[in-house]
Design a protein around this motif. Sequence first.
Motif, mmCIF file in Angstrom:
data_model
loop_
_atom_site.group_PDB
_atom_site.id
_atom_site.type_symbol
_atom_site.label_atom_id
_atom_site.label_comp_id
_atom_site.label_asym_id
_atom_site.label_seq_id
_atom_site.Cartn_x
_atom_site.Cartn_y
_atom_site.Cartn_z
ATOM 1 N N PHE A 151 -6.310 5.552 2.041
ATOM 2 C CA PHE A 151 -6.187 4.119 1.758
ATOM 3 C C PHE A 151 -7.266 3.287 2.445
ATOM 4 O O PHE A 151 -7.453 2.118 2.121
ATOM 5 C CB PHE A 151 -4.791 3.625 2.151
ATOM 6 C CG PHE A 151 -3.716 4.147 1.241
ATOM 7 C CD1 PHE A 151 -3.522 3.578 -0.001
ATOM 8 C CD2 PHE A 151 -2.921 5.231 1.609
ATOM 9 C CE1 PHE A 151 -2.543 4.058 -0.868
ATOM 10 C CE2 PHE A 151 -1.946 5.714 0.763
ATOM 11 C CZ PHE A 151 -1.746 5.142 -0.483
ATOM 12 N N HIS A 182 -7.883 0.837 -2.805
ATOM 13 C CA HIS A 182 -6.487 0.406 -2.831
ATOM 14 C C HIS A 182 -6.321 -0.986 -2.234
ATOM 15 O O HIS A 182 -7.027 -1.357 -1.304
ATOM 16 C CB HIS A 182 -5.620 1.379 -2.032
ATOM 17 C CG HIS A 182 -5.513 2.734 -2.671
ATOM 18 N ND1 HIS A 182 -4.687 2.988 -3.735
ATOM 19 C CD2 HIS A 182 -6.148 3.904 -2.396
ATOM 20 C CE1 HIS A 182 -4.796 4.262 -4.086
ATOM 21 N NE2 HIS A 182 -5.685 4.845 -3.285
ATOM 22 N N SER A 212 -1.246 0.395 1.030
ATOM 23 C CA SER A 212 -0.585 1.703 1.075
ATOM 24 C C SER A 212 0.916 1.432 0.931
ATOM 25 O O SER A 212 1.314 0.314 0.598
ATOM 26 C CB SER A 212 -0.873 2.372 2.416
ATOM 27 O OG SER A 212 -0.250 1.614 3.441
ATOM 28 N N LYS A 213 1.743 2.401 1.264
ATOM 29 C CA LYS A 213 3.186 2.140 1.193
ATOM 30 C C LYS A 213 3.648 1.269 2.357
ATOM 31 O O LYS A 213 4.741 0.710 2.328
ATOM 32 C CB LYS A 213 3.962 3.460 1.197
ATOM 33 C CG LYS A 213 3.897 4.124 -0.163
ATOM 34 C CD LYS A 213 4.794 5.330 -0.260
ATOM 35 C CE LYS A 213 4.777 5.844 -1.693
ATOM 36 N NZ LYS A 213 5.074 7.258 -1.791
ATOM 37 N N ALA A 215 -4.521 -2.150 2.557
ATOM 38 C CA ALA A 215 -5.534 -1.103 2.470
ATOM 39 C C ALA A 215 -6.910 -1.763 2.329
ATOM 40 O O ALA A 215 -7.043 -2.975 2.471
ATOM 41 C CB ALA A 215 -5.221 -0.182 1.296
#
Lengths: 285, 248
Positions: B133, B156, B159-160, B164
């Motif tokens: 990321f 990106h 990220s989760k 990013a």
Amino acid sequence: MRRPRIAALAAAVMTACILALAAVPASAPAEAGPGKALVRVAHFSPDASYVDVYMVSLNRRQLFPNVFYKSVSAYWAVAAGPFTYEVRAAGAAPESEPVIQVKGNLAAGKAYTVAAVGRRDRLQGVLLRDDMAPSAPGKAKVRFLDAAYDLPSVDIAVAGGPVLGAEVAFPDPTGYRQLASGRYRVEVRRSGAEAVLVKGTVAVKPGTVTSVALVGGAGEPRELYAFSDAAGSRSAPAGGIRTGAGGTAPSSRASTAPVPLAPAVAMVALAVLIAAVATRRRARA
Amino acid sequence: MVLGGCTGAVDNPEHPDPPSATLPLQGTQRPEVGLPHGPEPEVGSPHAPALGGGLAHASGPTAAAGSAAGSFDVPGVPPRAPGFEVGALPDRVAAPGSASVPVRLVIPEIGVATRLVRLGLEPEGGMQVPGNFGDAGWFAGGPVPGQVGPAVIAGHVDSKTGPAVFYRLRELRPGQAVLVERADGARLRFLVEQARSYPKAGFPTAAVFGPVPSAALRLVTCTGDFDRARGSYRDNLVVFARLAGVAR
């Protein structure tokens, strides 16, 4: 009724012109923006070695002095709409009668080539529409322009291969053909005959768009003169690009604005009301 | 995730990165710049008829303008043409030398400074994305930055768990600089022209990956609503930029 409308139209056109003028940076090649077209100029007249090219569009009035044989400019952006292209001998007064004049209309988002072709005493301008749509994956696009004023109509073909343009006559272009990328030995033959008038090699890479002019005459060598229109990706991915995992997305799902706003407003209003009532009670007490 | 080569089935392995930034064509460039001023074209014939049609607004037929008839054989003294921009034909801006791969991306305005990985196509035809990321990636199925054509770099937005590499891409504005460094040491300066977001369902493939006549760059990330069911943002943000300069 008519006059005000015309006046309004004139005002609108003027405003548009002024806006266009303000929006254009001093040197603006690159890609066409909204309301812009791309143009470039080419010179393929073998015995008119030096000419002055005038290009007048809605937002620019340009003079390119001493443009010489086999010049092909980069594209630059101008306001879409009417334009005038004029050519005079190098150094000739701008008021003098042009040896070429082409008037046309440039469509927004499109690209054009204006070429000067022919003998010096019979010059003419050719307006070409350049097609920058992508080709099939891995393929290249090629077209030809017959700028050989002293040759009969010709067939242009890959040696031992397909015909790329049949019965092409001065000063016409062929349409774009898609070819696998590679190097091609290209022959220019008298239409319908075997005799090869000109030979050349044309190399194309996947994703590219290329024009090839058949030039020469008047003592200049006869040749296939290739120049690039544009280049794209060899292959393009399908669909959108997955560049996010959602860690910064709002936790409530989807379109947030109006829905949560209404309860919030209601709660604030309620709080104010309660406070007001409480204050009044206290005051009374 | 990030593969070394171009994995697209349609890529032609015989034609990887072209060997040079200029096309394999006969010169599209002017053979010389700044022509010597040849001998004065013959003066005389005070040849000043009415204005040639299309230039009817040429700020009046001022007698001050040159009155020479001009010559096709020698360069002339550029005529005086009031109201006209006078200059050489525009040349293409492109990075000279080898077309080596891009290795680093710096966007000062939004604090991006990252290495570039190489991206190809996934088996289903979509574009690969960086596995990390923090990295951005260059799409190797398209031109190298600095060559004519649209170089595409993706990164990106998040990220989760958080932002990013391209989280702040949305802040880029026209005129701001994007710098790309290539393996051959060329440092390319692009200027942002516009930023637009598109639904992924209607991604403008031709506008992003299709032919353009000059050296261009597109930066791509995600934006819009996040579809949790599909684990994907609904829109892509595309920043369009053009090559403005090259340094070594």
